[in-house]
Design a protein around this motif. Structure first.
Motif, PDB file in Angstrom:
ATOM      1  N   UNK A  99      -6.366  16.753   2.917  1.00 51.48           N
ATOM      2  CA  UNK A  99      -5.027  17.294   2.672  1.00 51.48           C
ATOM      3  C   UNK A  99      -4.114  16.298   1.965  1.00 51.48           C
ATOM      4  N   UNK A 100      -4.165  15.038   2.451  1.00 51.15           N
ATOM      5  CA  UNK A 100      -3.284  14.026   1.848  1.00 51.15           C
ATOM      6  C   UNK A 100      -3.682  13.774   0.403  1.00 51.15           C
ATOM      7  N   UNK A 101      -5.005  13.732   0.156  1.00 47.68           N
ATOM      8  CA  UNK A 101      -5.460  13.507  -1.221  1.00 47.68           C
ATOM      9  C   UNK A 101      -5.048  14.696  -2.090  1.00 47.68           C
ATOM     10  N   UNK A 132      -0.558  12.125   9.289  1.00 46.54           N
ATOM     11  CA  UNK A 132      -1.741  12.962   9.471  1.00 46.54           C
ATOM     12  C   UNK A 132      -2.887  12.213  10.174  1.00 46.54           C
ATOM     13  N   UNK A 133      -2.786  10.886  10.217  1.00 46.06           N
ATOM     14  CA  UNK A 133      -3.920  10.103  10.713  1.00 46.06           C
ATOM     15  C   UNK A 133      -3.639   9.467  12.064  1.00 46.06           C
ATOM     16  N   UNK A 134      -4.731   9.225  12.803  1.00 48.41           N
ATOM     17  CA  UNK A 134      -4.629   8.413  13.997  1.00 48.41           C
ATOM     18  C   UNK A 134      -4.495   6.964  13.556  1.00 48.41           C
ATOM     19  N   UNK A 137      -5.221   6.407   4.285  1.00 51.43           N
ATOM     20  CA  UNK A 137      -4.156   6.396   3.275  1.00 51.43           C
ATOM     21  C   UNK A 137      -4.584   5.591   2.038  1.00 51.43           C
ATOM     22  N   UNK A 138      -5.475   4.614   2.215  1.00 51.46           N
ATOM     23  CA  UNK A 138      -5.973   3.881   1.032  1.00 51.46           C
ATOM     24  C   UNK A 138      -6.704   4.845   0.119  1.00 51.46           C
ATOM     25  N   UNK A 139      -7.536   5.701   0.727  1.00 48.49           N
ATOM     26  CA  UNK A 139      -8.315   6.638  -0.083  1.00 48.49           C
ATOM     27  C   UNK A 139      -7.387   7.609  -0.811  1.00 48.49           C
ATOM     28  N   UNK A 140      -6.449   8.212  -0.050  1.00 46.63           N
ATOM     29  CA  UNK A 140      -5.597   9.213  -0.707  1.00 46.63           C
ATOM     30  C   UNK A 140      -4.665   8.561  -1.733  1.00 46.63           C
ATOM     31  N   UNK A 141      -4.268   7.300  -1.474  1.00 44.85           N
ATOM     32  CA  UNK A 141      -3.413   6.626  -2.458  1.00 44.85           C
ATOM     33  C   UNK A 141      -4.216   6.349  -3.727  1.00 44.85           C
ATOM     34  N   UNK A 142      -5.496   5.975  -3.555  1.00 45.74           N
ATOM     35  CA  UNK A 142      -6.337   5.746  -4.738  1.00 45.74           C
ATOM     36  C   UNK A 142      -6.526   7.061  -5.510  1.00 45.74           C
ATOM     37  N   UNK A 159       4.908  15.946  17.048  1.00 48.62           N
ATOM     38  CA  UNK A 159       4.520  14.556  17.327  1.00 48.62           C
ATOM     39  C   UNK A 159       3.192  14.242  16.648  1.00 48.62           C
ATOM     40  N   UNK A 160       2.943  12.949  16.493  1.00 50.26           N
ATOM     41  CA  UNK A 160       1.729  12.537  15.782  1.00 50.26           C
ATOM     42  C   UNK A 160       0.477  13.074  16.476  1.00 50.26           C
TER      43      UNK A 160
END
Ligand SMILES: O[C@H]1[C@H](O)[C@@H](O)[C@H](O)[C@@H](O)[C@H]1O
Length: 570
Positions: free
Chosen positions: A326-328, A457-459, A467-472, A523-524
């Motif tokens: 989803x984030x990607x 979205x992440x634990x 987030x590194x993957x989706x940022x890339x 909440x998270x």
């Protein structure tokens, strides 16, 4: 019954102290039973608890009990200011290219740059940023947040100097590539550092300040670009000026900024972490600081899995896989909506369209992007992320189509292509600008900002890797646009290029509608529960509806209390 005006306030304070104590007990007693909190149970013994949630409650309880506002201190604001210089540089170095490209003339290799050269130079930064996004988080875990920022500063300075003195295209390109490493790593580390310092209650808002810094940096780059428009070698100065803020940041880091307490605890430097905490939370008692360090230690122990395990969880743990997808998806959509084609090439477009001050005109684009970021910052929590996307993406599509249509009519006399030194209809040129501005406004309020809320979205254990993957992925989308836009305009005309972005955005809008759950106000822990067993859009909307009803009832109660108190005092 007689009304005691202070009754509710005493009761609230007492309640929050009790709540805080009971949670702290659970935190410091590994064998304790799960705590019933808000709507979910948090099992501190199994590490199931999200410590951000727990910290938030601890912060809130501490602040409520002590009546200390939002828990920020001048010192904390100073730290955030210095950290946000990283975001400012991200914006400055990506925004500056627009004016550089139109001012460079024959200064590189003694001839004008071709469209391919322009794209190569622009996207060299993006390529560097992709690599840096993938390893920035890992480096920050290894050498700390503070020293990673120093490395970024060095890269910013070296990259700027190499470009500013470049006489050849092949000096300029490596210079931008080096700078790209700084931009990508800073984009990854600054939000992490801010998140780890900020009191949980205002963490989201402080993190969005990074977006303000990025878009603000782009405005500054455009303004400086416009200032140097008619100066000899002006483009070299524009780039060189990007070398000063990193020096200021490095000085700030040396004399002023502590390492993130979370990182210090992780590398067994609890004493130093305590010293940092004392400065960041001057209002907290020694006991509260000890408790916070305890929370961090416990949490780090439960989430500090080996890197390979964390990476494999991205695929094997289904909610995490969905979160990464989803984030990607939305970060990719952000780039493929084509906004950076304007950010990087608006001055080139405006110059070809015959506008007198192309860089100054471009300021309207970056300025709109900057101002609309504040709308997102202010309303994102209240309005909801999903709703923001669903309301603004149709605007992006509509105004892209409108821009494409205007281009179509405007360029009829030049065979659909922008040809320099042609007199285009001033009415149509103005209309093009108006639709572009509306497009940028719709982009900046939704797609430009919402996807960066990805962390929720992440634990904690997979947040860095995910987030590194989706940022890339985001930088990859950026690369696709920046390395093809000028040629796309050549091949399928400007109107075709904008129409193409509109089509892509429409596909993403449909995907968002069916797959993107609402996370605002949930909440998270609940966000992760939402992604269990599917994307569960309906379930998330139901949860949010219940939350909103709860808040409304609470607000009503508070209003009634206030009224009652006012009446009593009167
Ligand atoms: O959110 C940001 C912002 O919209 C910037 O203006 C843009 O240049 C970036 O690519 C994007 O990630």
């Amino acid at each position: 019954m007689t009304f005691n005006p202070d009754h509710n306030f005493h009761a609230q304070t007492q309640e929050s102290i009790e709540k805080k104590e009971s949670i702290e007990d659970k935190v410091s007693t590994p064998s304790a039973e799960p705590v019933q909190l808000r709507t979910q149970s948090l099992d501190t013994t199994e590490g199931v608890i999200d410590s951000q949630e727990l910290e938030r409650v601890l912060d809130e309880a501490a602040i409520e009990a002590a009546g200390q506002g939002d828990g920020t201190s001048l010192y904390l604001w100073g730290l955030i200011f210095f950290a946000a210089i990283g975001g400012l540089l991200f914006g400055y170095d990506t925004g500056a290219i627009s004016s550089v490209l139109v001012q460079v003339g024959n200064d590189l290799d003694g001839k004008p740059l071709s469209n391919g050269d322009k794209e190569f130079i622009t996207s060299a930064l993006t390529l560097g940023a992709i690599f840096a996004a993938l390893c920035g988080g890992l480096v920050a875990d290894k050498i700390g947040r503070k020293w990673t920022l120093v490395v970024c500063d060095v890269l910013f300075v070296v990259g700027a100097v190499v470009q500013a003195v470049a006489k050849h295209k092949w000096t300029m390109i490596p210079g931008r590539f080096i700078m790209g490493w700084g931009v990508g790593a800073a984009a990854q580390v600054v939000p992490i550092y801010i998140q780890e310092l900020a009191p949980a209650r205002i963490r989201g808002r402080l993190t969005t300040l990074n977006s303000v810094a990025v878009t603000g940096g782009q405005v500054i780059a455009y303004a400086i670009g416009a200032g140097f428009e008619n100066v000899n070698d002006g483009w070299r100065w524009i780039i060189a000026m990007g070398a000063f803020p990193p020096v200021i940041q490095a000085i700030g880091i040396h004399f002023f900024m502590p390492e993130s307490p979370r990182y210090l605890v992780k590398v067994d430097k609890a004493g130093e972490a305590k010293r940092a905490m004392r400065k960041i939370y001057p209002q907290a008692t020694e006991e509260e600081i000890d408790k916070k360090i305890g929370v961090l230690q416990r949490h780090i122990k439960s989430t500090d899995l080996p890197i390979l395990v964390r990476i494999s969880k991205i695929w094997t743990d289904l909610p995490t896989r969905r979160a990464t997808f989803l984030c990607s998806l939305v970060l990719f959509a952000q780039q493929l909506s084509g906004f950076n084609s304007l950010m990087y090439y608006s001055a080139s477009i405006f110059k070809s369209a015959g506008l007198d001050n192309p860089t100054a005109t471009g300021l309207i684009i970056s300025g709109t992007n900057f101002l609309c970021t504040f709308i997102a910052v202010k309303w994102i929590d209240r309005f909801g992320r999903r709703k923001f996307l669903l309301c603004t993406m149709p605007g992006v599509i509509a105004f892209l189509v409108a821009t494409a249509l205007v281009f179509h009519f405007m360029l009829l006399k030049t065979g659909g292509q922008l040809v320099e030194n042609t007199e285009y209809s001033s009415t149509l040129t103005s209309l093009m600008l108006v639709f572009m501005v509306l497009y940028v406004a719709s982009y900046a309020t939704g797609l430009g900002n919402v996807p960066w809320q990805q962390g929720e979205f992440f634990g904690m254990d997979t947040r860095g890797v995910g987030t590194s993957i989706s940022t890339a992925v985001n930088w990859s989308g950026n690369l696709m646009v920046s390395s093809t836009f000028l040629q796309l305009m050549e091949k399928i005309t400007p109107s075709g290029a904008f129409g193409f972005y509109a089509g892509l955005t429409l596909i993403f809008l449909i995907l968002v509608y069916f797959l993107y759950p609402e996370t605002a106000g949930i909440s998270l822990e609940e966000v992760r529960m939402t992604l269990d067993g599917g994307f569960n859009v309906k379930k998330s909307l139901k949860m949010r509806k219940e939350k909103v009803a709860l808040w409304k009832a609470q607000a009503e109660r508070e209003k009634a209390n206030k009224k009652q108190k006012a009446e009593y005092l009167a």
